[in-house]
Design an enzyme around this catalytic site. Sequence first.
Site, PDB file in Angstrom:
ATOM      1  N   CYS A 149      38.778  45.699  23.862  1.00  0.00           N
ATOM      2  CA  CYS A 149      40.054  45.386  23.220  1.00  0.00           C
ATOM      3  C   CYS A 149      40.529  43.996  23.668  1.00  0.00           C
ATOM      4  O   CYS A 149      40.341  43.602  24.826  1.00  0.00           O
ATOM      5  CB  CYS A 149      41.103  46.415  23.621  1.00  0.00           C
ATOM      6  SG  CYS A 149      40.775  48.059  22.951  1.00  0.00           S
ATOM      7  N   CYS A 166      46.185  54.972  27.380  1.00  0.00           N
ATOM      8  CA  CYS A 166      45.924  54.165  26.190  1.00  0.00           C
ATOM      9  C   CYS A 166      44.454  54.321  25.775  1.00  0.00           C
ATOM     10  O   CYS A 166      44.156  54.565  24.602  1.00  0.00           O
ATOM     11  CB  CYS A 166      46.267  52.700  26.469  1.00  0.00           C
ATOM     12  SG  CYS A 166      46.161  51.660  25.007  1.00  0.00           S
ATOM     13  N   CYS A 167      43.542  54.217  26.745  1.00  0.00           N
ATOM     14  CA  CYS A 167      42.109  54.381  26.442  1.00  0.00           C
ATOM     15  C   CYS A 167      41.837  55.782  25.910  1.00  0.00           C
ATOM     16  O   CYS A 167      40.992  55.960  25.040  1.00  0.00           O
ATOM     17  CB  CYS A 167      41.249  54.126  27.681  1.00  0.00           C
ATOM     18  SG  CYS A 167      41.050  52.397  28.123  1.00  0.00           S
ATOM     19  N   CYS A 204      36.253  53.113  30.809  1.00  0.00           N
ATOM     20  CA  CYS A 204      37.418  53.543  30.044  1.00  0.00           C
ATOM     21  C   CYS A 204      37.449  55.031  29.792  1.00  0.00           C
ATOM     22  O   CYS A 204      38.344  55.534  29.143  1.00  0.00           O
ATOM     23  CB  CYS A 204      37.449  52.819  28.706  1.00  0.00           C
ATOM     24  SG  CYS A 204      35.937  53.036  27.778  1.00  0.00           S
ATOM     25  N   CYS A 248      42.624  43.440  26.881  1.00  0.00           N
ATOM     26  CA  CYS A 248      41.992  43.940  28.109  1.00  0.00           C
ATOM     27  C   CYS A 248      40.635  43.288  28.370  1.00  0.00           C
ATOM     28  O   CYS A 248      39.832  43.819  29.145  1.00  0.00           O
ATOM     29  CB  CYS A 248      41.832  45.451  28.023  1.00  0.00           C
ATOM     30  SG  CYS A 248      43.397  46.306  27.789  1.00  0.00           S
TER      31      CYS A 248
HETATM   32 FE1  SF4 Z   1      44.231  50.320  25.374  1.00  0.00          FE
HETATM   33 FE2  SF4 Z   1      43.154  48.272  26.698  1.00  0.00          FE
HETATM   34 FE3  SF4 Z   1      41.986  50.716  26.709  1.00  0.00          FE
HETATM   35 FE4  SF4 Z   1      42.002  49.169  24.508  1.00  0.00          FE
HETATM   36  S1  SF4 Z   1      40.935  48.752  26.485  1.00  0.00           S
HETATM   37  S2  SF4 Z   1      42.373  51.323  24.590  1.00  0.00           S
HETATM   38  S3  SF4 Z   1      44.059  48.238  24.636  1.00  0.00           S
HETATM   39  S4  SF4 Z   1      43.975  50.116  27.611  1.00  0.00           S
END
Ligand code: SF4
Length: 234
Positions: A202, A119-120, A229, A205
Site C-alpha cells: 500500500c 487495517c491490514c 501483514c 506503508c
Molecule cells: Fe492498511 Fe497499510 Fe496494511 Fe495497507 S499496508 S492494509 S494501508 S496498514
Amino acid sequence: MSQSLNISDLESKLEQLSAGEGLALIAEMFPGKVVFSTSLGQEDQVITQLIASQNLPVQIFSLDTGRLFPETLELLGRTESRYKTRIKVYYPETASVEKLVSDIGINGFYDSVENRKSCCFVRKVEPLKRALAGNQVWITGLRAEQSANRGGMKRVEWDEANQILKYNPLLDWTFDQMIDYIKEHKIPYNPMHDQGFVSIGCAPCTRAIFPGEDARAGRWWWEDSKKECGLHAK
Ligand code: SF4
C-alpha cells in the site's frame, strides 16, 4: 498425520522440478482448485508468466486494498493485456472499511501496531480468506531470501490459518535469477522497482530502501514488529 506425510512426498517431488514444471504438476493434481495471489511484485509477475505461458487452469487473483499505488493498478491492466488473461480482483467489505476509518482515522495505521494490523485485516486478510475459500492450493511468490522472517519457509506447507496447502514455487530463487528471468522473457513490471522500491504494498506503508537494507525494510518502516501483514502468518 498422513497429511504431513503426503506434503513431504510432494515436497520431494517438487524439489526435482523447475518452478514451471511444479506449477503444471500442482494444476494437474488439484484440478480447478488452485489459486494464485498476485500483488504484482516481481516474483508474482514471474509466476503469472509461468502460468499464462503454459495456459494452466489456475485462477490468478489480486487484493485491491483501496490504498495501492496507481502504478500497481496500471501494471495489473498491463499484465492482463499482455497475457490475455483476467486477474480477479477482491475488494474489502465496504462496511468494514467505513467502520475502520471511523474508529482509527483515515491514516490511523501509523498510530499503533494494533491499528495497523486492524487495517491490514480489513483490507487484506479478510478479502484473502474469501479468495481462498473452497480451494485446495494457494500459490504464492515468496522467496526465502526476501527477509529473515521468511527463511524457515518450505516449498510446500500447510497453512493452518487458511486451511489450505501453500505452494511457493520460487522459494529458492535468488534475486538475480528472478531479474534475469524477467529480462529474458520481457515480463512487465512496476517502474517503481527502478526507483529503489523493492517490496511494494500500500502507498502509505511503503518506501524505497537504501542499498544494503533488508528487502522488506521499506514496509511499515516506522515499526519494530515483524514486517508481515498477516497474509502469510503461520
Ligand atoms: Fe492498511 Fe497499510 Fe496494511 Fe495497507 S499496508 S492494509 S494501508 S496498514
